[in-house]
Scaffold this active site. Structure first.
Site, short mmCIF file in Angstrom:
data_model
loop_
_atom_site.label_atom_id
_atom_site.label_comp_id
_atom_site.label_asym_id
_atom_site.label_seq_id
_atom_site.Cartn_x
_atom_site.Cartn_y
_atom_site.Cartn_z
CE1 TYR A 1 -4.84 -2.14 4.96
CE2 TYR A 1 -3.76 -0.01 4.87
CZ TYR A 1 -4.32 -1.10 4.23
OH TYR A 1 -4.33 -1.14 2.86
CB SER B 1 -0.84 0.00 1.28
OG SER B 1 -1.46 1.24 1.49
N1 LIG Z 1 -8.55 -0.21 -1.99
C1 LIG Z 1 -7.41 0.47 -1.90
O1 LIG Z 1 -7.31 1.63 -2.33
C2 LIG Z 1 -6.21 -0.18 -1.30
C3 LIG Z 1 -5.09 0.64 -1.04
C4 LIG Z 1 -3.94 0.05 -0.53
C5 LIG Z 1 -3.89 -1.31 -0.31
N2 LIG Z 1 -4.99 -2.09 -0.55
C6 LIG Z 1 -4.89 -3.54 -0.28
O2 LIG Z 1 -5.54 -4.28 -1.30
C7 LIG Z 1 -6.03 -5.51 -0.74
C8 LIG Z 1 -7.50 -5.68 -1.10
O3 LIG Z 1 -8.23 -4.61 -0.52
P1 LIG Z 1 -9.63 -4.11 -1.09
O4 LIG Z 1 -9.62 -2.64 -0.97
O5 LIG Z 1 -9.92 -4.76 -2.36
O6 LIG Z 1 -10.59 -4.70 0.07
P2 LIG Z 1 -12.12 -5.24 0.00
O7 LIG Z 1 -12.58 -5.17 1.41
O8 LIG Z 1 -12.90 -4.52 -1.04
O9 LIG Z 1 -11.95 -6.77 -0.44
C9 LIG Z 1 -11.25 -7.68 0.38
C10 LIG Z 1 -11.70 -9.11 0.14
O10 LIG Z 1 -10.90 -9.95 0.99
C11 LIG Z 1 -11.75 -10.89 1.61
N3 LIG Z 1 -11.19 -11.35 2.89
C12 LIG Z 1 -11.27 -10.72 4.09
N4 LIG Z 1 -10.71 -11.49 5.04
C13 LIG Z 1 -10.27 -12.60 4.42
C14 LIG Z 1 -9.61 -13.77 4.87
N5 LIG Z 1 -9.33 -13.97 6.16
N6 LIG Z 1 -9.28 -14.71 3.96
C15 LIG Z 1 -9.60 -14.55 2.65
N7 LIG Z 1 -10.26 -13.49 2.17
C16 LIG Z 1 -10.57 -12.52 3.06
C17 LIG Z 1 -13.08 -10.18 1.77
O11 LIG Z 1 -14.13 -11.15 1.92
C18 LIG Z 1 -13.16 -9.37 0.48
O12 LIG Z 1 -13.79 -10.12 -0.53
C19 LIG Z 1 -5.77 -5.43 0.76
O13 LIG Z 1 -4.58 -6.12 1.07
C20 LIG Z 1 -5.60 -3.94 1.00
O14 LIG Z 1 -4.82 -3.66 2.13
C21 LIG Z 1 -6.15 -1.54 -1.02
#
Ligand SMILES: NC(=O)c1ccc[n+]([C@@H]2O[C@H](COP(=O)([O-])OP(=O)(O)OC[C@H]3O[C@@H](n4cnc5c(N)ncnc54)[C@H](O)[C@@H]3O)[C@@H](O)[C@H]2O)c1
Length: 282
Positions: free
Chosen positions: A160, A147
Site C-alpha cells: 500500500y 495518502s
Molecule cells: N480512508 C482514509 O483515511 C484514506 C487515507 C489515505 C488514502 N486513502 C485512499 O482513498 C481511496 C479510497 O479509500 P477508502 O478509505 O474510501 O476505501 P473504502 O474501502 O471505504 O472504499 C473503496 C471503494 O473502492 C472500491 N473498489 C475496490 N476495488 C476496486 C476496483 N478494482 N475497481 C473499482 N472499485 C474498487 C470498493 O468496492 C469500495 O467501494 C483509496 O485510494 C485509499 O488509498 C484513504
C-alpha cells in the site's frame, strides 16, 4: 455562489471506487455542487445504491460497474461517458485497497491486485480520459488519491505504502506534463489524513495472510476513534480542487508532520525507523 459551484456546477464528474468511503463522499459532494456524477465501482450494487441516494436527494447521478485494475474497463468507461455526455470536467481516480501482511507472506494475487488497483488504476484512468479531455477543450480537473502514507513508511503495509509513493510521484509528473503540453487540465494530489471509511473492514482484506486481521482491526478502531467525518473531509477536497491547488488534503497538520519527518529523514540519511505509535498497532 461558492467557488465549487462556480467551477463545477453543470459539469460531469466521474469517480472510481465510489460505492463506499471517500469515492462515495466525493460523489455526494460533487452532486451537491451541481454536477452530474458517474458513480463507478467494482461492485454494481454499491455503485447503484450511492447513485440512487444522490438522485433521491435531488442530484444527478448514474451508476456503472468498473474494475479499475482492468485498463480496458477504463477505456470503455471513458468512451461510454464521452459518447453520452460529450465532456468530463472532473475525474477522481479514487479506488484503492489496503493490504496487510509481511511482503513474503502475501499471495501473488493480492500483491498484484494492490498494485494494479492503486497504481495502474490511476495511471490508466488518466491515460484513458486525458485525450478526450484535451479534445473537449476548456478547464478540467483530475484528482488522484495519494495518502499521507505517500511520505512515510509502515512495515506490513508495504504494498500500500509503495503504491501511494508511486501515485504521488505520478501526479507530480503528470502535473508538469500538463504544463509542458499547455493543457488546461488541473492535476491534484488528494491526501487524506484519516477519514472514516470501510478500507480496514475485515472483509476488505480477503487474500491477506492469516493473522493480518489483528492489525486491520487495530487500524479500523483507530480510524473510527480519530478519523475525520467523511463528508466534511470530502467537502474540503472539493473546495481545494476548485481553488486549483495541487496539494488537496483533509488534515493539513497531518500532511505537514509527515512531510517534515520525511525531509528530516532524507536530509540526515537516517536508517528507516518505526515510530512508537506505529509499533503499538502491529
Ligand atoms: N480512508 C482514509 O483515511 C484514506 C487515507 C489515505 C488514502 N486513502 C485512499 O482513498 C481511496 C479510497 O479509500 P477508502 O478509505 O474510501 O476505501 P473504502 O474501502 O471505504 O472504499 C473503496 C471503494 O473502492 C472500491 N473498489 C475496490 N476495488 C476496486 C476496483 N478494482 N475497481 C473499482 N472499485 C474498487 C470498493 O468496492 C469500495 O467501494 C483509496 O485510494 C485509499 O488509498 C484513504
Amino acid at each position: 455562489m461558492s467557488i465549487e459551484e462556480e467551477k463545477f456546477s453543470g459539469g460531469v464528474a466521474v469517480v472510481t471506487g465510489a460505492g463506499a468511503g471517500i469515492g462515495m463522499g466525493f460523489a455526494r459532494r460533487l452532486a451537491a455542487v451541481g454536477m452530474t456524477v458517474v458513480v463507478t465501482d467494482v461492485s454494481g450494487e454499491r455503485a447503484e445504491k450511492v447513485a440512487a441516494e444522490i438522485r433521491d436527494s435531488g442530484g444527478k447521478a448514474e451508476a456503472m460497474v468498473v474494475d479499475v485494475s482492468q485498463p480496458a474497463e477504463l477505456d470503455r468507461l471513458a468512451k461510454t461517458v464521452f459518447e453520452k455526455h460529450g465532456a468530463v470536467r472532473v475525474l477522481v481516480n479514487n479506488a484503492g485497497i489496503e493490504t496487510i501482511g509481511y511482503t513474503w507472506e502475501i499471495p501473488v494475487e493480492r500483491w498484484e491486485a494492490t498494485l494494479n488497483i492503486n497504481i495502474h488504476g490511476i495511471v490508466h484512468g488518466c491515460r484513458a480520459f486525458v485525450p478526450y479531455m484535451l479534445k473537449q477543450g476548456g478547464e478540467a480537473w483530475i484528482a488522484n488519491l495519494a495518502s499521507i502514507g505517500s511520505f512515510g513508511t509502515m512495515p506490513t503495509q508495504t504494498s500500500y505504502i509503495m503504491s501511494k509513493h508511486a501515485v504521488q510521484a505520478f501526479s507530480e509528473c503528470l502535473y508538469l506534463e500538463m504544463e509542458l503540453a499547455e493543457a488546461p487540465i488541473h492535476v491534484c494530489s488528494v491526501i487524506p489524513g484519516m477519514l472514516k471509511t470501510s478500507i480496514f473492514d475485515v472483509d476488505a482484506g480477503k487474500g491477506e495472510p492469516e493473522g493480518s486481521d489483528r492489525h486491520r482491526k487495530a487500524m479500523r478502531d483507530m480510524m473510527q476513534a480519530y478519523g475525520m467525518d467523511l463528508d466534511e473531509g470530502c467537502a474540503e477536497f472539493v473546495r481545494k480542487m476548485a481553488e486549483n491547488r495541487f496539494w488537496v488534503d483533509s488534515q493539513p497538520d497531518m500532511t505537514r508532520e509527515a512531510v517534515e519527518r520525511r525531509i528530516q529523514y532524507m536530509q540526515n540519511q537516517e536508517r528507516p525507523e518505526l515510530a512508537e505509535q506505529a509499533r503499538a498497532l502491529l
